[in-house]
Design a protein around this motif. Sequence first.
Motif, mmCIF file in Angstrom:
data_model
loop_
_atom_site.group_PDB
_atom_site.id
_atom_site.type_symbol
_atom_site.label_atom_id
_atom_site.label_comp_id
_atom_site.label_asym_id
_atom_site.label_seq_id
_atom_site.Cartn_x
_atom_site.Cartn_y
_atom_site.Cartn_z
ATOM 1 N N ALA A 1 5.520 6.021 8.473
ATOM 2 C CA ALA A 1 5.250 5.476 9.804
ATOM 3 C C ALA A 1 3.753 5.303 10.060
ATOM 4 N N ALA A 2 2.928 5.633 9.089
ATOM 5 C CA ALA A 2 1.469 5.558 9.270
ATOM 6 C C ALA A 2 0.985 4.109 9.259
ATOM 7 N N ASP A 3 -0.067 3.874 10.005
ATOM 8 C CA ASP A 3 -0.670 2.547 10.110
ATOM 9 C C ASP A 3 -1.837 2.444 9.133
ATOM 10 N N PRO A 4 -1.725 1.605 8.091
ATOM 11 C CA PRO A 4 -2.809 1.504 7.119
ATOM 12 C C PRO A 4 -4.134 1.063 7.729
ATOM 13 N N ALA A 5 -4.116 0.123 8.661
ATOM 14 C CA ALA A 5 -5.372 -0.333 9.268
ATOM 15 C C ALA A 5 -6.078 0.841 9.947
ATOM 16 N N ALA A 6 -5.329 1.658 10.654
ATOM 17 C CA ALA A 6 -5.923 2.833 11.317
ATOM 18 C C ALA A 6 -6.433 3.823 10.280
ATOM 19 N N LEU B 1 -1.147 3.976 -2.906
ATOM 20 C CA LEU B 1 -2.518 3.594 -2.565
ATOM 21 C C LEU B 1 -2.875 4.034 -1.146
ATOM 22 N N HIS B 2 -1.945 3.867 -0.223
ATOM 23 C CA HIS B 2 -2.183 4.310 1.151
ATOM 24 C C HIS B 2 -2.433 5.824 1.169
ATOM 25 N N ALA C 1 -13.132 9.255 -9.597
ATOM 26 C CA ALA C 1 -12.866 8.623 -10.891
ATOM 27 C C ALA C 1 -11.418 8.861 -11.310
ATOM 28 N N ARG C 2 -10.944 10.100 -11.141
ATOM 29 C CA ARG C 2 -9.559 10.428 -11.508
ATOM 30 C C ARG C 2 -8.582 9.635 -10.646
ATOM 31 N N HIS C 3 -8.791 9.642 -9.333
ATOM 32 C CA HIS C 3 -7.866 8.942 -8.445
ATOM 33 C C HIS C 3 -7.984 7.427 -8.563
ATOM 34 N N ASN C 4 -9.146 6.912 -8.927
ATOM 35 C CA ASN C 4 -9.248 5.476 -9.168
ATOM 36 C C ASN C 4 -8.443 5.065 -10.387
ATOM 37 N N GLY C 5 -8.302 5.958 -11.360
ATOM 38 C CA GLY C 5 -7.388 5.697 -12.478
ATOM 39 C C GLY C 5 -5.954 5.596 -11.989
ATOM 40 N N HIS C 6 -5.569 6.505 -11.081
ATOM 41 C CA HIS C 6 -4.239 6.410 -10.480
ATOM 42 C C HIS C 6 -4.091 5.095 -9.721
ATOM 43 N N ALA C 7 -5.128 4.745 -8.955
ATOM 44 C CA ALA C 7 -5.089 3.516 -8.156
ATOM 45 C C ALA C 7 -4.941 2.284 -9.049
ATOM 46 N N ASP C 8 -5.582 2.302 -10.201
ATOM 47 C CA ASP C 8 -5.479 1.182 -11.133
ATOM 48 C C ASP C 8 -4.033 1.007 -11.601
ATOM 49 N N LEU C 9 -3.377 2.115 -11.930
ATOM 50 C CA LEU C 9 -1.978 2.039 -12.369
ATOM 51 C C LEU C 9 -1.060 1.597 -11.232
ATOM 52 N N LEU C 10 -1.301 2.106 -10.033
ATOM 53 C CA LEU C 10 -0.496 1.698 -8.883
ATOM 54 C C LEU C 10 -0.661 0.214 -8.613
ATOM 55 N N ARG C 11 -1.887 -0.278 -8.653
ATOM 56 C CA ARG C 11 -2.129 -1.699 -8.394
ATOM 57 C C ARG C 11 -1.463 -2.563 -9.456
ATOM 58 N N GLU C 12 -1.553 -2.157 -10.703
ATOM 59 C CA GLU C 12 -0.901 -2.921 -11.769
ATOM 60 C C GLU C 12 0.605 -2.969 -11.549
ATOM 61 N N GLN C 13 1.185 -1.875 -11.074
ATOM 62 C CA GLN C 13 2.620 -1.828 -10.802
ATOM 63 C C GLN C 13 3.003 -2.778 -9.661
ATOM 64 N N LEU D 1 0.817 -1.217 0.000
ATOM 65 C CA LEU D 1 0.000 0.000 0.000
ATOM 66 C C LEU D 1 0.849 1.264 0.000
ATOM 67 N N LYS D 2 2.031 1.185 0.595
ATOM 68 C CA LYS D 2 2.913 2.350 0.702
ATOM 69 C C LYS D 2 3.840 2.516 -0.502
ATOM 70 N N ARG D 3 3.823 1.572 -1.394
ATOM 71 C CA ARG D 3 4.707 1.644 -2.559
ATOM 72 C C ARG D 3 4.375 2.873 -3.399
ATOM 73 N N ARG D 4 5.395 3.668 -3.690
ATOM 74 C CA ARG D 4 5.234 4.923 -4.432
ATOM 75 C C ARG D 4 5.213 4.643 -5.930
ATOM 76 N N ALA D 5 4.607 5.557 -6.657
ATOM 77 C CA ALA D 5 4.499 5.423 -8.119
ATOM 78 C C ALA D 5 5.895 5.501 -8.732
ATOM 79 N N VAL D 6 6.342 6.658 -9.067
ATOM 80 C CA VAL D 6 7.681 6.894 -9.611
ATOM 81 C C VAL D 6 8.190 8.214 -9.046
ATOM 82 N N ALA D 7 9.477 8.259 -8.769
ATOM 83 C CA ALA D 7 10.070 9.495 -8.240
ATOM 84 C C ALA D 7 9.881 10.617 -9.250
ATOM 85 N N PRO D 8 9.599 11.811 -8.826
ATOM 86 C CA PRO D 8 9.547 12.307 -7.453
ATOM 87 C C PRO D 8 8.152 12.225 -6.824
#
Length: 172
Positions: free
Chosen positions: A101-106, A58-59, A153-165, A46-53
Amino acid sequence: MTWIVPDIDRIDTVPSGPERPMLQSWLDFHRQTLLAKCSGLDSAQLKRRAVAPSTLSLHGLVRHMAEVERGWLRITAAGQRLEYLYCSEANPSGDFDDIDAADPAADFGVYHREIQLADAGVAELPLDHRCRTPADAEFSLRWVYLHLIEEYARHNGHADLLREQIDGRTGD
């Protein structure tokens, strides 16, 4: 034990009828889509970043949308006097930047609570209700619903790309 985002079944949208249930169903569908993009993932994924910078993850998206729910529905539409959850003037991108340091469950719990409180805050307001932002801009509640649907809708497009990555999973 490692926390894993639970699976979610998305609702069907309301195809016809009164406007409010149709808008609410599309908003709920997009809320659930974001959660579906996260389902089955652990904290590191969930904490994995897209691409620098970019600090997009997803988190971070879940934290951002909790801020959006609070900002548009609770603060702007319902007129509740609240502070933001993760962001401030000194740290305007805290929702995305401060996840190491954030807790995803929280944070997922916060997201769910914000949705419940946001829906309750506007439940009795008509779609023509005039909403004021802290900067004194004015919108109707109808506009706010449409804006939230667009933002999801816009951010779900981002989420789709992040999940695929992360694991190659794609879908609607």
